[in-house]
Design a protein around this motif. Structure first.
Motif, PDB file in Angstrom:
ATOM      1  N   ASN A  62       0.856  -1.184   0.000  1.00 47.78           N
ATOM      2  CA  ASN A  62       0.000   0.000   0.000  1.00 47.78           C
ATOM      3  C   ASN A  62       0.896   1.239   0.000  1.00 47.78           C
ATOM      4  OD1 ASN A  62       0.901   0.197   2.654  1.00 47.78           O
ATOM      5  ND2 ASN A  62      -1.080  -0.197   3.568  1.00 47.78           N
ATOM      6  N   GLN A  64       1.721   3.322   2.369  1.00 49.68           N
ATOM      7  CA  GLN A  64       2.607   3.411   3.517  1.00 49.68           C
ATOM      8  C   GLN A  64       3.664   2.313   3.516  1.00 49.68           C
ATOM      9  OE1 GLN A  64      -0.657   3.515   6.435  1.00 49.68           O
ATOM     10  NE2 GLN A  64       0.467   5.199   7.365  1.00 49.68           N
ATOM     11  N   ASP A  67       1.132  -2.215   7.442  1.00 45.94           N
ATOM     12  CA  ASP A  67      -0.196  -2.212   8.054  1.00 45.94           C
ATOM     13  C   ASP A  67      -0.017  -2.787   9.454  1.00 45.94           C
ATOM     14  OD1 ASP A  67      -2.865  -1.768   8.312  1.00 45.94           O
ATOM     15  OD2 ASP A  67      -3.509  -3.358   6.952  1.00 45.94           O
ATOM     16  N   LYS A  69      -2.106  -4.556  13.175  1.00 44.39           N
ATOM     17  CA  LYS A  69      -3.255  -5.111  13.875  1.00 44.39           C
ATOM     18  C   LYS A  69      -3.019  -4.933  15.370  1.00 44.39           C
ATOM     19  CE  LYS A  69      -4.093  -8.720  10.493  1.00 44.39           C
ATOM     20  NZ  LYS A  69      -4.274 -10.148  10.280  1.00 44.39           N
ATOM     21  N   PRO A  77      -6.362   1.510  15.584  1.00 41.72           N
ATOM     22  CA  PRO A  77      -6.060   1.952  14.223  1.00 41.72           C
ATOM     23  C   PRO A  77      -7.278   2.610  13.587  1.00 41.72           C
ATOM     24  CG  PRO A  77      -6.345  -0.415  14.287  1.00 41.72           C
ATOM     25  CD  PRO A  77      -6.454   0.065  15.694  1.00 41.72           C
ATOM     26  N   ASP A  79      -8.548   4.648   9.752  1.00 45.24           N
ATOM     27  CA  ASP A  79      -8.229   4.901   8.355  1.00 45.24           C
ATOM     28  C   ASP A  79      -8.550   6.364   8.057  1.00 45.24           C
ATOM     29  OD1 ASP A  79      -9.625   4.426   5.216  1.00 45.24           O
ATOM     30  OD2 ASP A  79      -7.516   4.022   5.672  1.00 45.24           O
ATOM     31  N   TYR A  80      -7.550   7.126   7.677  1.00 48.48           N
ATOM     32  CA  TYR A  80      -7.744   8.543   7.385  1.00 48.48           C
ATOM     33  C   TYR A  80      -7.364   8.779   5.932  1.00 48.48           C
ATOM     34  CZ  TYR A  80      -7.541  13.609   7.909  1.00 48.48           C
ATOM     35  OH  TYR A  80      -7.749  14.943   7.771  1.00 48.48           O
ATOM     36  N   GLN A  84      -3.336   4.597   7.167  1.00 48.26           N
ATOM     37  CA  GLN A  84      -3.592   4.012   8.477  1.00 48.26           C
ATOM     38  C   GLN A  84      -2.865   4.819   9.548  1.00 48.26           C
ATOM     39  OE1 GLN A  84      -5.422   1.362   9.528  1.00 48.26           O
ATOM     40  NE2 GLN A  84      -6.231   1.027   7.488  1.00 48.26           N
TER      41      GLN A  84
END
Length: 114
Positions: A62, A64, A67, A69, A77, A79-80, A84
């Motif tokens: 992705n 970034q 990711d 968890k 976390p 999502d903006y 993330q």
């Protein structure tokens, strides 16, 4: 590449993770495993670490490049706009100022009178 951070988890879980990952500090594991193994490890963490907390960061394709968890953690976390981010959940209560004069003001007034 994955990084797993465990807090207040049983020693048996730490032993299981050392089969696949390298423990670089107390409760911090790092390694390079496949996605299938990563998902298996995460399921094992969630079932074994009932009272503790866990955080896993892993590489992915992705913007970034990673990711994460979380399991029973004070950070959550969000999502903006496709990015993330981790937000700390506010547990602090709203500040309500006390009524009346402060102690410093009371001392000042007392000194003026005498």
């Amino acid at each position: 590449m994955i990084v797993v951070v465990l807090t207040a988890c049983p020693a048996g879980l730490r032993g299981d993770l050392t089969r696949w990952l390298l423990e670089i500090s107390a409760g911090v594991f790092i390694g390079k495993v496949s996605a299938r193994i990563r998902e298996h490890l995460w399921e094992r963490i969630m079932t074994t670490c009932s009272d503790g907390r866990a955080l896993m960061v892993y590489t992915t394709n992705n913007e970034q490049g990673f990711d994460f968890k979380v399991h029973r953690h004070e950070w959550e976390p969000i999502d903006y706009d496709g990015v993330q981010l981790i937000r700390r959940v506010s547990t602090a209560q709203k500040f309500t100022p006390k009524r009346g004069w402060s102690n410093a003001s009371k001392y000042r007034r007392a000194r003026r009178r005498y």
